[in-house]
Write a protein that holds these residues in place. Structure first.
Motif, short mmCIF file in Angstrom:
data_model
loop_
_atom_site.label_atom_id
_atom_site.label_comp_id
_atom_site.label_asym_id
_atom_site.label_seq_id
_atom_site.Cartn_x
_atom_site.Cartn_y
_atom_site.Cartn_z
N VAL A 208 0.84 -1.20 0.00
CA VAL A 208 0.00 0.00 0.00
C VAL A 208 0.88 1.24 0.00
O VAL A 208 1.85 1.33 0.75
CB VAL A 208 -0.93 -0.01 1.23
CG1 VAL A 208 -1.55 1.37 1.45
CG2 VAL A 208 -2.03 -1.04 1.05
N ASP B 88 0.65 5.80 -0.51
CA ASP B 88 -0.29 6.92 -0.48
C ASP B 88 -0.18 7.82 -1.71
O ASP B 88 -0.96 8.75 -1.87
CB ASP B 88 -0.13 7.75 0.80
CG ASP B 88 1.26 8.34 0.97
OD1 ASP B 88 2.06 8.28 0.01
OD2 ASP B 88 1.56 8.85 2.06
N ASP B 89 0.78 7.54 -2.58
CA ASP B 89 0.92 8.27 -3.84
C ASP B 89 1.46 7.30 -4.88
O ASP B 89 2.66 7.07 -4.96
CB ASP B 89 1.86 9.47 -3.67
CG ASP B 89 1.92 10.35 -4.91
OD1 ASP B 89 1.64 9.85 -6.03
OD2 ASP B 89 2.25 11.55 -4.78
N SER C 149 -9.73 6.36 -2.85
CA SER C 149 -8.84 5.55 -2.04
C SER C 149 -9.13 4.07 -2.29
O SER C 149 -10.29 3.67 -2.43
CB SER C 149 -9.04 5.87 -0.55
OG SER C 149 -8.06 5.23 0.24
N TYR C 150 -8.11 3.27 -2.37
CA TYR C 150 -8.16 1.83 -2.65
C TYR C 150 -8.38 1.53 -4.14
O TYR C 150 -8.43 0.37 -4.53
CB TYR C 150 -9.27 1.12 -1.86
CG TYR C 150 -9.09 1.10 -0.37
CD1 TYR C 150 -8.36 0.10 0.27
CD2 TYR C 150 -9.68 2.08 0.43
CE1 TYR C 150 -8.22 0.08 1.65
CE2 TYR C 150 -9.54 2.07 1.81
CZ TYR C 150 -8.81 1.08 2.42
OH TYR C 150 -8.66 1.06 3.78
N GLU D 178 -3.05 2.22 -4.10
CA GLU D 178 -3.04 3.54 -3.48
C GLU D 178 -4.16 3.65 -2.45
O GLU D 178 -5.34 3.48 -2.78
CB GLU D 178 -3.21 4.63 -4.54
CG GLU D 178 -3.10 6.04 -3.98
CD GLU D 178 -3.21 7.10 -5.06
OE1 GLU D 178 -2.17 7.69 -5.40
OE2 GLU D 178 -4.33 7.31 -5.57
N VAL D 179 -3.78 3.91 -1.21
CA VAL D 179 -4.74 4.11 -0.13
C VAL D 179 -4.44 5.45 0.52
O VAL D 179 -3.37 5.63 1.11
CB VAL D 179 -4.67 2.98 0.92
CG1 VAL D 179 -5.63 3.27 2.08
CG2 VAL D 179 -5.00 1.64 0.29
N THR D 180 -5.36 6.38 0.38
CA THR D 180 -5.16 7.72 0.94
C THR D 180 -6.04 7.95 2.17
O THR D 180 -5.78 8.86 2.95
CB THR D 180 -5.47 8.79 -0.11
OG1 THR D 180 -6.78 8.55 -0.66
CG2 THR D 180 -4.45 8.73 -1.24
N GLN D 181 -7.08 7.15 2.31
CA GLN D 181 -7.95 7.25 3.49
C GLN D 181 -8.47 5.86 3.81
O GLN D 181 -9.05 5.19 2.95
CB GLN D 181 -9.11 8.21 3.24
CG GLN D 181 -9.99 8.41 4.47
CD GLN D 181 -11.07 9.47 4.23
OE1 GLN D 181 -11.18 10.01 3.14
NE2 GLN D 181 -11.85 9.75 5.25
N ARG D 182 -8.25 5.43 5.04
CA ARG D 182 -8.66 4.09 5.44
C ARG D 182 -10.15 4.01 5.71
O ARG D 182 -10.78 4.98 6.14
CB ARG D 182 -7.91 3.67 6.71
CG ARG D 182 -6.43 3.41 6.50
CD ARG D 182 -6.21 2.09 5.81
NE ARG D 182 -4.80 1.74 5.72
CZ ARG D 182 -4.36 0.63 5.15
NH1 ARG D 182 -5.20 -0.22 4.62
NH2 ARG D 182 -3.07 0.37 5.11
N GLU E 143 6.91 12.62 8.67
CA GLU E 143 5.48 12.30 8.68
C GLU E 143 4.83 12.75 9.99
O GLU E 143 3.70 13.25 9.99
CB GLU E 143 5.28 10.80 8.47
CG GLU E 143 5.56 10.33 7.06
CD GLU E 143 5.20 8.88 6.85
OE1 GLU E 143 4.58 8.28 7.76
OE2 GLU E 143 5.53 8.33 5.79
#
Length: 227
Positions: A96, A98-99, A143-144, A162-166, A181
């Protein structure tokens, strides 16, 4: 993790009364990847930026090499006599990010042959192989919803997602991959808290509690709303 047990089985035999039980956590820790040339694979995963944690050589050719991907709580193991699976037979291992665009550029810079970014025609998870692949990231960058694929030298297959929000409740703990971070999370919380204090009309003496809740929610933890 809490579950409920009890009731009756398929034959109607009464089991113990329903009660809550606390289960031991089952955390995915290691994925063993079958490879044919350990040193070649070591070079590959090192170029990906994976951290080498262990390289143990034992008797009779036994060898264990442990790598951890950047920011990951789980790791991979390669070696000899650690699996009887055929080299290259591991498929569908997902990382996973995020970008996904930036991740693809990093893979290319490391000399890895990688697919174009794609999304699935169904808009959820990708199908097997190349079935249902649509070029480009998810139209709304959901996301996902965006993926790319690549292989190691033996043909073990990987997918970046890509996962930006779970999904709420999906995260049980927060792990920051670097000091940068943590700093960014604090800055984001400070900005949001400033707006919150404007609404309050006075300083918030319990700002550490507010910060903690905001940062946890931003990372995907399911916690009570701010206020």
């Amino acid at each position: 993790m809490r579950v409920r047990a009890g009731g009756a089985d398929s034959d109607g035999i009464q089991l113990e009364p329903l009660k809550e039980q606390t289960m031991v956590d089952f955390k995915l820790e290691i994925v063993v990847l079958p490879v044919s040339d350990i040193d070649r694979s070591k070079d590959f995963y090192t170029r990906l930026g994976f951290r080498e944690d262990v390289d143990y050589a034992g008797p009779d050719g036994f060898r264990v090499v442990h790598f951890t991907p950047p920011g990951s709580a789980a790791s991979i193991i390669i070696g000899s006599h650690v699996t009887d699976a055929a080299p290259g037979s591991a498929q569908g291992v997902h990382f996973v990010v995020d970008d996904i665009t930036a991740a693809r550029e990093q893979l290319l810079a490391a000399g890895v042959e990688v697919s174009e970014v794609f999304h699935d025609a169904g808009g959820v998870f990708h199908h097997e192989g190349t079935t249902g692949r649509v070029a480009g990231p998810h139209p709304s960058r959901q996301s996902y919803g965006s993926f790319l694929s690549f292989q190691d030298p033996d043909g073990n297959g990987f997918v970046l997602q890509e996962v930006t929000q779970r999904i709420p409740g999906r995260v049980g703990q927060v792990v920051y991959g670097s000091v940068a971070e943590v700093e960014q999370a604090l800055r984001d919380a400070a900005t949001a808290h400033g707006e919150y204090e404007k609404e309050l009309g006075h300083e918030d003496a319990d700002w550490p509690v507010w910060y903690a809740g905001h940062m946890a929610r931003a990372a995907g933890l399911q916690v009570p709303s701010e206020g």
